[in-house]
Design an enzyme around this catalytic site. Structure first.
Site, PDB file in Angstrom:
ATOM      1  N   GLY A 183      30.421 -45.900 -23.843  1.00 49.09           N
ATOM      2  CA  GLY A 183      31.389 -45.012 -23.180  1.00 49.09           C
ATOM      3  C   GLY A 183      30.655 -44.000 -22.318  1.00 49.09           C
ATOM      4  N   GLY A 231      32.232 -41.838 -19.380  1.00 49.04           N
ATOM      5  CA  GLY A 231      33.274 -40.852 -19.664  1.00 49.04           C
ATOM      6  C   GLY A 231      32.766 -39.424 -19.561  1.00 49.04           C
ATOM      7  N   GLN A 232      33.623 -38.493 -19.983  1.00 52.59           N
ATOM      8  CA  GLN A 232      33.316 -37.079 -19.782  1.00 52.59           C
ATOM      9  C   GLN A 232      32.074 -36.642 -20.559  1.00 52.59           C
ATOM     10  OE1 GLN A 232      35.850 -34.175 -21.527  1.00 52.59           O
ATOM     11  NE2 GLN A 232      35.413 -32.619 -19.999  1.00 52.59           N
ATOM     12  N   ASP A 280      29.146 -49.055 -20.664  1.00 52.35           N
ATOM     13  CA  ASP A 280      30.545 -48.682 -20.457  1.00 52.35           C
ATOM     14  C   ASP A 280      31.345 -49.952 -20.188  1.00 52.35           C
ATOM     15  OD1 ASP A 280      31.945 -45.776 -19.844  1.00 52.35           O
ATOM     16  OD2 ASP A 280      33.018 -47.453 -18.925  1.00 52.35           O
ATOM     17  N   ASP A 307      32.066 -53.815 -23.841  1.00 56.30           N
ATOM     18  CA  ASP A 307      33.355 -53.416 -24.408  1.00 56.30           C
ATOM     19  C   ASP A 307      33.119 -53.112 -25.895  1.00 56.30           C
ATOM     20  OD1 ASP A 307      35.910 -53.233 -25.378  1.00 56.30           O
ATOM     21  OD2 ASP A 307      36.648 -55.036 -24.349  1.00 56.30           O
ATOM     22  N   TYR A 313      46.396 -40.122 -31.374  1.00 59.80           N
ATOM     23  CA  TYR A 313      44.966 -39.814 -31.266  1.00 59.80           C
ATOM     24  C   TYR A 313      44.464 -39.131 -32.543  1.00 59.80           C
ATOM     25  CZ  TYR A 313      40.828 -37.556 -29.157  1.00 59.80           C
ATOM     26  OH  TYR A 313      39.580 -37.111 -28.864  1.00 59.80           O
ATOM     27  N   LYS A 333      41.679 -40.350 -35.282  1.00 55.30           N
ATOM     28  CA  LYS A 333      40.483 -39.552 -35.576  1.00 55.30           C
ATOM     29  C   LYS A 333      40.410 -39.213 -37.067  1.00 55.30           C
ATOM     30  CE  LYS A 333      38.482 -39.342 -31.567  1.00 55.30           C
ATOM     31  NZ  LYS A 333      37.213 -40.044 -31.354  1.00 55.30           N
TER      32      LYS A 333
END
Ligand code: SER
Length: 322
Positions: free
Chosen positions: A11, A14-15, A37, A55, A145, A149
Site C-alpha cells: 500500500g 497511499g497516504q 501497491d 494485491d 471500517y 480494525k
C-alpha cells in the site's frame, strides 16, 4: 534486522505509504525498501528503489516477494478508509481482513519477521468515553471500517499470543500530510482544507464547526511508527494496538489557525453522512501507554503543523508553475 535484510511496504502509494517509503529510503538507501501497491505507480516510488505491483489479497504473490527479497519487516498499509468503507461494505471487510490474514500467516509460517499493521481511532464507538479515551475501554465501533480494525486488533493479539508473530500496531488519529492526499477518510477534511485555502481561499467543510477529532501531523506519525517498529520486543506490552495522541482540534479551530497565515480565508459548513462517523469517534486520546512502553512524545502542535503544511504546499505549487 541485519543490513542484508529488507523491508516491504504494502500500500506504498497511499497516504502513509508515500511518506514512509520516502523516510525509510532516505535512512536506509533505496534498495532495501521495497515498495508495493495494487496500482502501478510513477515517479519517486518506482525510481528510488524496487517496486512491485502487488494485491494484498494475493497471499502467494506477497510470500514470493518476501522470500525472494529477504524481507524481515512488513508494513501492511493497504486498506479502505472509513467513508469509502461505508459505501463499499463487503469489499472493505474483505480487503481489510484478508490482507491482514495473508501477512500474519506468512509471518507465522516463515518466522523471524516483524509486522506493522495500522489500526485507528475508528475502533472506538458511541459508548466509548470520548474525551481522553483510555487505552482499555468500551469498544463498540459502529462503522464498517471500525469493525474491521477492531477485529484486526483482536487477530493481531491472537497471532502474537498463539504463534509468537511479532506484530505491532498503532491506533492512528486522523493523519495530515502534504506529500500525498488521503482518500476516503472522515478526518480528510483537515488535509483538504489546506489545499483549498491556498487554491480557492475558501473551504466547504463536511463536518460541523465544533466537531473535535484526534489528529496528527504525518512526520510525527512516521516517527511513531518507526520508533514502535525499532523498539525491543520486550518493550511492546500491547499487541492489539497502541493509542497515540497528537493534536485534537475542530474545523473552526483549524480554520482560525489558517486565517493567521491567509487572513481572507473563509470556511462554510455543510455536514453530510461523515458527521455521524465523526460523532461516534473520540475527541481526544490518552496515549500514556505508548509514552511509558516505548517513549512516545509528539513534536507538532496545530500552529507548527499549519506553518509547515502551508510552506510545503506553497513550495509545491511554485515548483509546479516553473
Ligand atoms: N483517518 C481515518 C478515517 O477518517 C481514521 O483512521 O477514515
Amino acid at each position: 534486522m541485519s543490513s542484508a535484510d529488507n523491508i516491504l511496504i504494502l500500500g506504498s502509494g497511499g497516504q502513509i505509504g508515500t511518506d514512509l517509503v520516502h523516510t525509510l529510503r532516505t535512512e536506509l538507501g533505496g534498495d532495501r525498501v521495497i515498495a508495493a501497491d495494487v496500482k502501478d505507480q510513477e515517479g519517486y516510488l518506482k525510481e528510488s528503489g524496487p517496486f512491485f505491483k502487488l494485491d494484498v489479497m494475493d497471499g502467494q504473490a506477497i510470500a514470493d516477494v518476501i522470500k525472494a527479497n529477504k524481507v524481515k519487516h512488513v508494513y501492511l498499509l493497504a486498506a479502505l478508509l472509513s467513508a469509502t468503507a461505508e459505501q463499499k461494505m463487503k469489499m472493505a471487510w474483505k480487503l481489510n481482513m484478508e490482507g491482514l490474514f495473508n501477512v500474519l500467516d506468512i509471518a507465522k509460517e516463515l518466522g523471524g519477521m516483524r509486522i506493522f499493521w495500522p489500526s485507528s481511532i475508528a475502533v472506538f464507538g458511541p459508548t466509548t468515553p470520548r474525551v481522553n479515551t483510555p487505552q482499555f475501554t468500551t469498544m463498540e465501533p459502529t462503522t464498517v471500517y471500525g469493525i474491521s480494525k477492531q477485529a484486526g486488533e483482536r487477530w493481531c493479539e491472537y497471532y502474537f499470543n498463539k504463534f509468537g508473530v511479532d506484530v505491532r500496531s498503532i491506533r492512528y488519529p486522523g493523519l495530515i500530510s502534504y506529500k500525498a492526499q488521503p482518500g476516503g477518510g472522515t478526518t480528510d477534511y483537515a488535509v483538504d482544507i489546506y489545499h483549498q485555502a491556498l487554491d480557492k481561499g475558501s473551504y466547504n467543510c463536511f463536518l460541523k464547526e465544533d466537531t473535535a477529532l484526534p489528529m496528527m501531523y504525518m512526520p510525527d506519525a512516521i516517527r511513531a511508527t518507526l520508533e514502535l517498529m525499532n523498539a525491543d520486543a520486550d518493550k511492546i506490552k500491547i499487541r492489539s494496538s497502541y493509542n497515540l495522541a497528537g493534536i485534537s482540534f475542530t474545523p473552526r479551530e483549524i480554520a482560525n489557525e489558517i486565517k493567521k497565515h491567509i487572513p481572507e480565508f473563509q470556511i462554510s459548513y455543510e455536514p453530510d453522512f461523515r458527521q455521524a462517523i465523526a460523532d461516534s469517534w473520540p475527541m481526544s486520546i490518552d496515549d500514556t501507554r505508548a509514552q511509558d512502553d516505548w517513549g512516545w512524545v509528539p513534536y507538532y502542535d496545530m500552529a507548527s503543523m499549519t506553518k509547515d503544511m502551508l510552506l510545503h504546499l506553497k513550495e509545491a505549487r511554485m515548483s509546479a508553475e516553473h
